[in-house]
Design an enzyme around this catalytic site. Structure first.
Site, mmCIF file in Angstrom:
data_model
loop_
_atom_site.group_PDB
_atom_site.id
_atom_site.type_symbol
_atom_site.label_atom_id
_atom_site.label_comp_id
_atom_site.label_asym_id
_atom_site.label_seq_id
_atom_site.Cartn_x
_atom_site.Cartn_y
_atom_site.Cartn_z
ATOM 1 N N GLU A 47 0.843 -1.196 0.000
ATOM 2 C CA GLU A 47 0.000 0.000 0.000
ATOM 3 C C GLU A 47 0.879 1.247 0.000
ATOM 4 O OE1 GLU A 47 -2.890 0.033 3.167
ATOM 5 O OE2 GLU A 47 -3.866 1.829 2.382
ATOM 6 N N ASN A 193 -12.416 -1.263 -1.205
ATOM 7 C CA ASN A 193 -11.717 -1.878 -0.068
ATOM 8 C C ASN A 193 -12.398 -1.420 1.218
ATOM 9 O OD1 ASN A 193 -9.273 -2.923 1.561
ATOM 10 N ND2 ASN A 193 -9.352 -0.755 2.135
ATOM 11 N N GLU A 194 -12.633 -2.336 2.117
ATOM 12 C CA GLU A 194 -13.273 -2.019 3.397
ATOM 13 C C GLU A 194 -14.406 -1.022 3.183
ATOM 14 O OE1 GLU A 194 -10.397 -1.336 6.583
ATOM 15 O OE2 GLU A 194 -9.779 -3.412 6.457
ATOM 16 N N TYR A 260 -7.159 -9.205 11.367
ATOM 17 C CA TYR A 260 -5.852 -8.868 11.949
ATOM 18 C C TYR A 260 -5.714 -9.489 13.330
ATOM 19 C CZ TYR A 260 -4.679 -5.547 8.272
ATOM 20 O OH TYR A 260 -4.342 -4.986 7.059
ATOM 21 N N GLU A 316 -6.329 -9.212 3.608
ATOM 22 C CA GLU A 316 -5.501 -8.508 4.604
ATOM 23 C C GLU A 316 -5.489 -9.352 5.870
ATOM 24 O OE1 GLU A 316 -6.152 -4.317 5.362
ATOM 25 O OE2 GLU A 316 -6.580 -3.961 3.235
ATOM 26 N N GLN A 365 2.001 -6.113 5.597
ATOM 27 C CA GLN A 365 2.224 -5.815 4.198
ATOM 28 C C GLN A 365 3.649 -6.233 3.820
ATOM 29 O OE1 GLN A 365 1.014 -1.866 3.062
ATOM 30 N NE2 GLN A 365 -0.943 -2.009 4.168
HETATM 31 O O1 AHR Z 1 -3.150 -2.613 6.132
HETATM 32 C C1 AHR Z 1 -3.442 -1.381 6.722
HETATM 33 C C2 AHR Z 1 -4.912 -0.994 6.590
HETATM 34 O O2 AHR Z 1 -5.697 -1.896 7.290
HETATM 35 C C3 AHR Z 1 -5.500 -1.008 5.210
HETATM 36 O O3 AHR Z 1 -5.233 0.153 4.502
HETATM 37 C C4 AHR Z 1 -6.960 -1.139 5.478
HETATM 38 O O4 AHR Z 1 -7.646 -1.772 4.438
HETATM 39 C C5 AHR Z 1 -7.016 -1.902 6.779
HETATM 40 O O5 AHR Z 1 -7.858 -1.302 7.686
#
Ligand code: AHR
Length: 514
Positions: A47, A193-194, A260, A316, A365
């Site tokens: 990103e 995205n999101e 996450y 992600e 990432q």
């Molecule tokens: O990976 C960091 C961020 O996490 C991304 O930009 C977003 O899609 C997510 O909230």
């Protein structure tokens, strides 16, 4: 013993009464019916955030840092070893504020913008579409574009696809003017995205309609075939998947999921390197919960798509800790310890078990952001413990999955989540079986008895990743503390159809069996 192991097929991840604290059983169940572990499960994400692109991947052709057409060579060469199958770009949240036309044409004329999501850093658009596709060609990977739905138009996204993939027409003419004669191939296209958050704060009902509209105008030019991905849920938002599958399932090839390993979205997320034993098990417990989350999203998908045409893409995932003290706020720069390596191995082992539905994942990432493969500082680079897990796991890419039932002692994290002492995954490709084993116990070795069930093991070789301390990490200018080493042949024994292997505390081992 065989009977006992078969019974365990019904109850994976449990302890057998009377089993010693440092013993485990693994039952391999090779079958021609098993799915292939798509190589895209080993996907990466880059990103425009902090120094992921600028400084991490790209330094520009005039830099003193050795580079190939602007891409830093140390990072490029390290990534080539990982056989990166697919790279997602340009975000993340950045994608829904990104206007691709600002990133083409002469670099000196490109408009600047504020990167509102990530520290308010000024983005000069010097890394754009051509640079991304060239990078994918250098890495030999599929590009995965994340399109702007939140603040972009249908026309803008449609024209981006045309610019990249059309042989003729106004967008192709513009691409040719900018130096690229031949169209590129583009398979993976994310439509937002999101979208429930930074990508527009949509409701699932509204986004489902918007998705249907945007994807309509993303055309297949000149034999290119898009794999269209709807912006999916975060974590436990099962309603998002339900509504999307119901209202737009037939218009998509894939739907995403973000998960996450994070303490929470407000307040402290904890240090990446200063943590105690309780934090270790909490982190692994939270990571392993992804199995339950993926299973529940899959069950919803099964209702609407029993033939499993639509892929679930965990595009992600990874650890998210407090950024390193002294680093630029909003740049999400964090160190990476042996604990991160554990999270990588346990997550990948989990994703393998869903190979019939999970068709891609992208760790967040690739460089200098969150759970990255490499960290850079000026002209220096370190390979993270996570990098070594990805390296060790390369043989699983595109291999046939072999289910592996595990029976082992189970610890609890401070939230009451299970943390089994052992995690196992296996696959076979070209006559070689790859067996990856994890011992999550911080202090005790574990001896694992593996029922091979016909898997040949005349020749065995192995690699191990561990460290003296759970907090160890690789730092600039220091010898690596967490690195791959050969796994001593004294640690395993094959007798008949059984392999017995002893893993030291807090270690990850991959064995290659022939
Ligand atoms: O990976 C960091 C961020 O996490 C991304 O930009 C977003 O899609 C997510 O909230």
């Amino acid at each position: 013993m065989k009977k006992l192991l078969n019974a365990l097929a019904l109850a994976a991840l449990c302890a057998i009464p009377g089993m010693a604290a440092n013993e485990a059983l693994v039952n391999l169940q090779p079958s021609k019916e098993s799915p292939v572990i798509q190589k895209e499960i080993y996907g990466q994400f880059a990103e425009h955030l902090g120094t992921c692109i600028y400084g991490g991947l790209w330094v520009g052709p005039d830099s003193d840092i050795p580079n190939q057409n602007g891409y830093r060579l140390d990072v490029l060469n390290a990534l080539k070893e990982l056989h990166v199958p697919v790279l997602r770009w340009p975000g993340g949240c950045f994608a829904d504020e990104y206007h691709w036309m600002d990133g083409i044409g002469p670099k000196s004329e490109r408009p600047r913008m504020v990167n509102n999501n990530w520290g308010g850093t000024v983005e000069d658009n010097s890394f754009g579409t051509h640079d991304f596709f060239d990078l994918c060609e250098l890495l030999g990977c599929e590009p995965y574009l994340s399109g702007n739905v939140g603040s972009g138009t249908v026309e803008e996204l449609a024209k981006w696809v045309e610019y990249i993939t059309a042989e003729d027409g106004p967008m192709a003419a513009l691409r040719k003017k900018n130096g690229r004669e031949k169209p590129w191939k583009l398979k993976y296209l994310g439509v937002g995205n999101e979208s429930w958050g930074c990508g527009g704060n949509f409701t699932p009902e509204f986004y489902a309609d918007v998705y249907r509209r945007y994807q309509t105008y993303c055309r297949n030019f000149n034999g290119n075939h898009l794999y269209k991905i709807a912006s999916g849920a975060s974590d436990y938002d099962y309603n998002w998947t339900e509504v999307l599958m119901k209202n737009a399932g037939r218009h998509m090839d894939g739907i995403s999921l973000h998960y996450y390993t994070v303490l929470g979205w407000s307040g402290s997320k904890g240090s990446a390197i200063n943590f105690n034993e309780e934090d270790w098990y909490w982190c692994l417990g939270k990571c392993l919960e992804v199995g339950d989350v993926v299973r529940r999203h899959c069950e919803i998908m099964d209702k609407y798509d029993p033939k499993k045409r639509v892929g679930l893409l965990v595009d992600e995932w990874g650890t998210w800790f407090d950024q390193e003290p002294g680093s630029i706020p909003g740049h999400l720069y964090q160190q990476n310890s042996l604990r991160d390596a554990m999270v990588a191995a346990l997550s990948l082992n989990t994703f393998h078990t869903f190979s019939d539905r999970v068709k891609m994942t992208n760790i967040a990432q690739i460089a200098n952001v969150l759970q990255s493969m490499v960290l850079t500082k000026g002209n220096q680079m370190v390979l993270t413990p996570t990098y070594y897990v990805f390296k060790m796991y390369v043989p699983h890419q595109d291999a046939q999955y072999i289910p592996a039932q595990v029976a082992c002692p189970v610890k609890k994290d401070r939230n009451g989540r299970d943390v089994p002492v052992v995690s196992a995954t296996a696959s076979a490709k070209n006559g070689t079986t790859t067996l990856s084993l994890v011992n999550t116990d911080l202090n005790e070795p574990v001896t694992i008895s593996v029922a091979l069930n016909g898997v040949p093991a005349k020749k065995v070789a192995g690699e191990i990743l561990t460290a003296a301390s759970m907090n160890d990490y690789n730092d600039f200018g220091q010898p690596e503390k967490v690195t791959l080493k050969p796994f001593s042949s004294k640690s395993w024994k094959v007798s008949g159809d059984r392999l017995t292997v002893t893993l030291p505390a807090k270690s990850i081992v991959t064995l290659s069996l022939k």
